[in-house]
Design a protein around this motif. Structure first.
Motif, mmCIF file in Angstrom:
data_model
loop_
_atom_site.group_PDB
_atom_site.id
_atom_site.type_symbol
_atom_site.label_atom_id
_atom_site.label_comp_id
_atom_site.label_asym_id
_atom_site.label_seq_id
_atom_site.Cartn_x
_atom_site.Cartn_y
_atom_site.Cartn_z
ATOM 1 N N LEU A 474 0.744 -1.160 -0.138
ATOM 2 C CA LEU A 474 -0.254 -0.053 0.116
ATOM 3 C C LEU A 474 1.029 1.140 0.009
ATOM 4 O O LEU A 474 0.651 2.235 -0.599
ATOM 5 C CB LEU A 474 -0.973 0.148 1.160
ATOM 6 N N LYS A 477 2.400 1.023 -3.738
ATOM 7 C CA LYS A 477 1.599 1.204 -4.864
ATOM 8 C C LYS A 477 0.397 1.921 -4.711
ATOM 9 O O LYS A 477 -0.306 2.257 -5.601
ATOM 10 C CB LYS A 477 1.383 -0.375 -5.406
ATOM 11 N N GLU A 479 -2.449 0.618 -3.544
ATOM 12 C CA GLU A 479 -3.393 -0.425 -3.618
ATOM 13 C C GLU A 479 -2.790 -1.722 -3.771
ATOM 14 O O GLU A 479 -1.967 -2.022 -4.235
ATOM 15 C CB GLU A 479 -4.563 -0.215 -4.779
ATOM 16 N N VAL A 480 -3.835 -2.904 -3.540
ATOM 17 C CA VAL A 480 -3.220 -4.149 -3.354
ATOM 18 C C VAL A 480 -4.409 -5.256 -3.660
ATOM 19 O O VAL A 480 -5.519 -5.018 -2.902
ATOM 20 C CB VAL A 480 -2.571 -4.530 -2.353
ATOM 21 N N GLU A 481 -4.041 -6.459 -4.281
ATOM 22 C CA GLU A 481 -5.071 -7.359 -4.406
ATOM 23 C C GLU A 481 -5.161 -8.213 -3.224
ATOM 24 O O GLU A 481 -4.283 -8.571 -2.709
ATOM 25 C CB GLU A 481 -5.009 -8.182 -5.872
ATOM 26 N N LYS A 483 -7.365 -11.392 -1.329
ATOM 27 C CA LYS A 483 -8.401 -12.463 -1.322
ATOM 28 C C LYS A 483 -9.260 -12.636 -0.116
ATOM 29 O O LYS A 483 -8.678 -12.740 0.968
ATOM 30 C CB LYS A 483 -7.492 -13.899 -1.450
ATOM 31 N N ASP A 490 -10.899 -12.259 -5.134
ATOM 32 C CA ASP A 490 -9.974 -11.219 -4.886
ATOM 33 C C ASP A 490 -10.879 -9.662 -4.683
ATOM 34 O O ASP A 490 -11.408 -9.595 -5.686
ATOM 35 C CB ASP A 490 -8.741 -11.117 -5.715
ATOM 36 N N VAL A 491 -10.353 -8.999 -3.797
ATOM 37 C CA VAL A 491 -10.898 -7.364 -3.842
ATOM 38 C C VAL A 491 -9.474 -6.654 -3.970
ATOM 39 O O VAL A 491 -8.435 -7.046 -3.800
ATOM 40 C CB VAL A 491 -11.584 -6.978 -2.898
ATOM 41 N N THR A 492 -9.975 -5.310 -4.362
ATOM 42 C CA THR A 492 -8.853 -4.298 -4.431
ATOM 43 C C THR A 492 -9.017 -3.467 -3.054
ATOM 44 O O THR A 492 -10.189 -2.902 -2.935
ATOM 45 C CB THR A 492 -8.887 -3.412 -5.748
ATOM 46 N N ILE A 493 -7.876 -3.569 -2.359
ATOM 47 C CA ILE A 493 -7.768 -2.822 -1.278
ATOM 48 C C ILE A 493 -6.975 -1.395 -1.260
ATOM 49 O O ILE A 493 -5.813 -1.558 -1.700
ATOM 50 C CB ILE A 493 -7.177 -3.520 0.170
ATOM 51 N N LYS A 494 -7.354 -0.307 -1.253
ATOM 52 C CA LYS A 494 -6.771 0.983 -1.377
ATOM 53 C C LYS A 494 -6.198 1.352 -0.039
ATOM 54 O O LYS A 494 -6.718 1.100 1.063
ATOM 55 C CB LYS A 494 -7.450 2.101 -2.001
ATOM 56 N N LYS A 495 -5.452 2.556 -0.169
ATOM 57 C CA LYS A 495 -4.584 2.892 1.290
ATOM 58 C C LYS A 495 -5.461 3.446 2.214
ATOM 59 O O LYS A 495 -5.402 3.189 3.393
ATOM 60 C CB LYS A 495 -3.387 3.780 0.686
#
Length: 677
Positions: A474, A477, A479-481, A483, A490-495
Motif C-alpha cells: 500500500l 503502490k 493499492e493491493v489485491e 483474497k 480477490d478485491v482491491t484494497i486501497k490505502k
C-alpha cells in the motif's frame, strides 16, 4: 482422531504364543517389531513353523470360533445374511466392553481429573467442513467394471505385494525390494500412481477377475439431513473429538479459566468403509474413547511426568524405521529428554496408555509405540505416536497419541467467528509490540456495500506476515489485491481503506490458542487384541483334545466367578443360593450352574468364558474355590467365600497370596474330568 489413516501394518507370517500357559501344541514365537514386510516374507507359512505348531490363520480361527460360539460377538442381522462391518456384542462381550470402559474412566477421567462430555452422533455439515472431514476424509476406491462391486484400491495393491512376498518362491531380490518399497510408501501414492501400479501388476477384482476402474476418492462419512426440509445437511460423526473442540469455550469457563485441562468423551463413531474385513478391527460403527488435553503451547511440561519417566517398553522412533531397524526397549524419560518424544505432556500420555493397556492384559512384548514417519505427519502436528498391538493380523494401530498443536481450535474459530482462546494474566504489565489493523468502515462500505462486513473481517483476521506485506504494498503502490475467502474472490484494497501499524502497548494478559494433546482409543480394536492375547489351549482328557481358555485378568473378565453344586442335591443348592446372595451383595458378577453336567464339563465351559474363579459346593459348611489358569483348588468356609472372591477379583490379593492362607483341595477324578461341552 484415531485412524484418519486407515492402514494395518502386517507382520511376517507367524503364529502367536500363549501369554499365560503352555499349549499342548505350542505356537512358534512371533517375529518382533519388523519395520516393514521384508523380502524374507516370501517364504511360505509352512517353512515358518514346525508341523505341530498352530498357524496364524488356524490360531485366529480357533479364537473367532470360540468367541462366536460363546456369544462374545456375532455378525449383526445374521438371520438376514448379515451386513459387512457391523457386529453385535453378546452378553459376555458386552461385559468385557463395559469393564474396559469402566477401567478407562477410572484410569484417565477420574485419576487425571478430566471433564467428561457426551455429544450427539449427528453432526452439522459446517462443523465437519471446518475440521476438514467433508473435503479430505476419503479413501481411494475402484469398481469392478462389470458387477460394480467396490474395493479399497490400496488394499488390493497391498494384498498383491504381501502375497508375492509371502508365497512367490521365484521372487528375485530386485522384485522383493520393489514390493517392499511400495508397501513403505503406500500411504503416499496418489490416485494416478495407485491406478498405474494396479494396471502394471495386472490386478483384477478378487471375486470375479474382472477389470477394475481407475481409483477415485470416496468420502467415508454417512451423510444425512437434519430436520424434514432436507435443507440442513449433516453426517454421522466419524470421531468424537469435534464435539469437544466446539465446546472448548464453555469447558474452559467451567474449569475456572485455567490451563491445562482435559476433556474426555466415549461414544459411537461411524465410517462407511469401502470393504470392511478383519472382524472387529475394521467396522462401520465402533466405539471411540478420546481425550483432548488443552495446554499452553509455550509450556508443555507435565507435573506428573516423573510418575511414568522410568517406564521402559518397546518404542519405534521414525529414524529407526527409516534405517530398517527394529523397535527397541527405551526408557520413556530418556526418550523425552533426548527429543525423541517432543514434550513431557505427550510423553506422559504415552506412559499412561502403556499402563492402561498392560493392566488390561495386553502382552507388553507384543505392544510397541511407533512414531509417525514424515510422510504420515500432518503439516500442523508437532509429534504423533501410535500404540500398535500385535495380533494374528499383524501390527494393529489401536491408540493414537498426537500433539496436534492449535490446528483444531483455530479451524473452528476461523469458521465460526468465535474466539476459542485462553489467557494468561501477568503479575506486572508487560510492554509488547503489537500489530494493529484498523479498517475504515466508511471507506469499505462505500467500496463494497453489502460485502463490507466480510471484507472487514478478512482484514482483521490477517496474520502478521500477510499484514506487513500489505502495508508495504500500500505504501509503494497505493493499492493491493486481497483474497476474501468468504467471498471466494480477490478485491482491491486501497490505502485509505485500512491502517496497519506496529505499536508498543502495555498488556495485562496474554491471549493465545491452546495446543491439543490427543490420545484416541479404538475400543473394539483393543478388545479384539485382548481376546487374542488372553486365549490359549491346554490338553483335555481325550487324546489330541484341546480345551480353549480365555485367561482374562479379573479386571476385564465378563463374569468373576461361577457357583456349582457338585451334584443335584437340595442341600447343596441351598448353599449355592446363599453364596450367590453374598456375592451379589458384594457386587461380584457370577452365575450359578445347576445343570446335571459333570463338574469337569462345567469347568471347561466357564474357562471358555474366561471366568477366573469357580466355587464348587460339595459340603454344607465349606466349599472349594478353583483358579482357572493353574486349576489349583483351596477349601474355604461358606461364610468366607464371598470375601475371598472379592479380594482376588478386586486385585487386593493374588491367587498365590490366597493359597498360603487356606488349605489346598485335591480334585477328585470326577472334578478333574474336563471335556468340551
Amino acid at each position: 482422531m484415531l485412524l484418519l489413516r486407515r492402514r494395518v501394518r502386517f507382520l511376517l507370517p507367524s503364529s502367536l504364543s500363549s501369554p499365560r500357559a503352555p499349549l499342548a501344541k505350542p505356537l512358534p514365537l512371533p517375529l518382533r517389531h519388523p519395520p516393514r514386510i521384508l523380502a524374507s516374507a516370501a517364504r511360505p507359512l509352512a517353512s515358518m513353523a514346525a508341523p505341530a505348531a498352530m498357524s496364524r490363520d488356524a490360531f485366529r480361527a480357533a479364537v473367532t470360533n470360540t468367541l462366536e460360539r460363546r456369544l462374545f460377538f456375532v455378525s449383526s442381522f445374521k438371520i438376514y445374511s448379515g451386513v459387512a462391518g457391523l457386529y453385535d456384542y453378546g452378553p459376555p462381550g458386552c461385559a468385557v466392553k463395559a469393564n474396559v470402559l469402566a477401567f478407562w474412566r477410572q484410569h484417565f477421567v477420574l485419576e487425571e481429573g478430566m471433564l467428561e462430555v457426551d455429544c450427539p452422533c449427528v453432526t452439522p455439515e459446517v462443523v465437519l467442513k471446518a475440521s476438514g472431514h467433508v473435503d479430505k476424509f476419503t479413501d481411494l476406491m475402484v469398481k469392478d467394471e462389470k458387477t460394480g462391486n467396490c474395493y479399497r484400491a490400496d488394499h488390493l495393491l497391498k494384498d498383491f505385494c504381501k502375497d508375492k512376498l509371502e508365497k512367490d518362491q521365484t521372487l528375485s531380490p530386485e522384485q522383493a525390494e520393489e514390493y517392499n518399497k511400495i508397501l513403505a510408501i503406500l500411504d503416499d501414492l496418489s490416485a494416478e500412481q495407485l491406478g498405474a501400479k494396479i494396471k502394471e501388476y495386472g490386478i483384477v477384482a478378487p471375486d470375479t477377475k474382472n477389470p477394475l476402474s481407475d481409483p477415485y476418492p470416496f468420502n467415508l462419512m454417512f451423510q444425512t439431513s437434519i430436520g424434514p426440509s432436507g435443507l440442513s445437511p449433516g453426517y454421522m460423526r466419524p470421531e468424537t473429538a469435534q464435539g469437544i473442540f466446539v465446546n472448548f469455550k464453555d469447558l474452559y469457563y467451567y474449569n475456572g479459566n485455567k490451563l491445562p485441562f482435559a476433556a474426555a468423551q466415549i461414544g459411537q463413531a461411524f465410517r462407511n468403509e469401502i470393504s470392511p474385513r478383519q472382524g472387529l478391527l475394521r467396522v462401520r460403527e465402533f466405539t471411540l474413547a478420546e481425550i483432548e488435553h488443552f495446554v499452553d503451547p509455550e509450556d508443555k511440561s507435565h507435573p506428573k511426568f516423573g510418575d511414568v519417566s522410568d517406564l521402559e517398553f518397546f518404542m519405534f522412533p521414525r529414524e529407526d524405521q527409516m534405517a530398517g531397524k527394529s523397535a527397541t526397549r527405551l526408557k520413556l524419560g530418556n526418550a523425552v529428554s533426548e527429543g525423541t518424544v517432543n514434550n513431557e505432556t505427550l510423553g506422559y500420555f504415552i506412559g499412561r496408555v502403556y499402563l492402561f493397556l498392560t493392566q488390561l492384559g495386553i502382552d507388553k512384548d507384543r505392544l510397541r509405540f511407533r512414531q509417525h514417519l514424515p510422510n504420515e505427519m500432518a503439516h500442523y502436528a508437532a509429534d504423533c505416536w501410535d500404540a500398535e498391538i500385535e495380533c494374528s493380523y499383524g501390527w494393529i494401530e489401536c491408540v493414537g497419541i498426537a500433539d496436534r498443536s492449535a490446528y483444531d481450535l483455530r479451524a473452528h474459530s476461523d469458521k465460526s467467528g468465535e474466539k476459542l482462546e485462553a489467557h494468561e494474566k501477568f503479575a506486572e504489565p508487560r510492554e509488547v509490540e503489537k500489530l494493529v489493523i484498523t479498517p475504515s468502515k466508511k471507506e469499505l462500505g462505500l467500496a463494497f456495500k453489502g460485502n463490507q462486513r466480510m471484507v472487514l473481517e478478512a482484514l482483521e483476521a490477517m496474520g502478521e506476515t500477510e499484514a506487513l506485506e500489505m502495508k508495504a504494498a500500500l505504501e509503494s503502490k497505493g493499492e493491493v489485491e486481497f483474497k476474501v475467502c468468504t467471498l471466494g474472490k480477490d478485491v482491491t484494497i486501497k490505502k485509505n481503506m485500512v491502517s496497519i501499524n506496529i505499536e508498543k502497548k502495555k498488556e495485562h494478559q496474554r491471549k493465545f490458542t491452546p495446543s491439543v494433546i490427543e490420545p484416541s482409543f479404538g475400543i473394539g480394536r483393543i478388545i479384539y487384541c485382548l481376546f487374542e492375547h488372553c486365549f490359549y489351549q491346554r490338553p483335555g482328557k481325550a487324546e489330541d483334545e484341546q480345551l480353549n481358555v480365555f485367561g482374562f485378568t479379573p479386571l476385564v473378565a465378563p463374569i468373576k466367578c461361577t457357583v456349582f453344586p457338585l451334584v443335584k442335591l437340595e442341600k447343596f443348592e441351598v448353599v449355592a443360593k446363599k453364596i450367590s446372595k453374598a456375592l451379589t451383595a458384594a457386587g461380584i458378577s457370577h452365575i450359578i450352574d445347576m445343570t446335571g453336567n459333570t463338574i469337569g464339563k462345567r469347568y471347561a465351559r466357564t474357562d471358555e468364558l474366561g471366568v477366573p474363579l469357580a466355587i464348587t459346593v460339595d459340603n454344607t459348611t465349606s466349599v472349594t474355590v478353583r483358579d482357572r489358569d493353574s486349576k489349583d483348588q483351596i477349601r474355604v468356609e461358606v461364610d468366607e467365600v464371598a470375601s475371598v472372591v472379592k479380594e482376588v477379583t478386586a486385585g487386593q490379593s493374588t491367587w498365590g497370596d490366597i493359597m498360603w492362607r487356606y488349605p489346598a483341595h485335591t480334585a477328585s477324578a470326577a472334578e478333574d474330568e474336563e471335556a468340551e461341552p
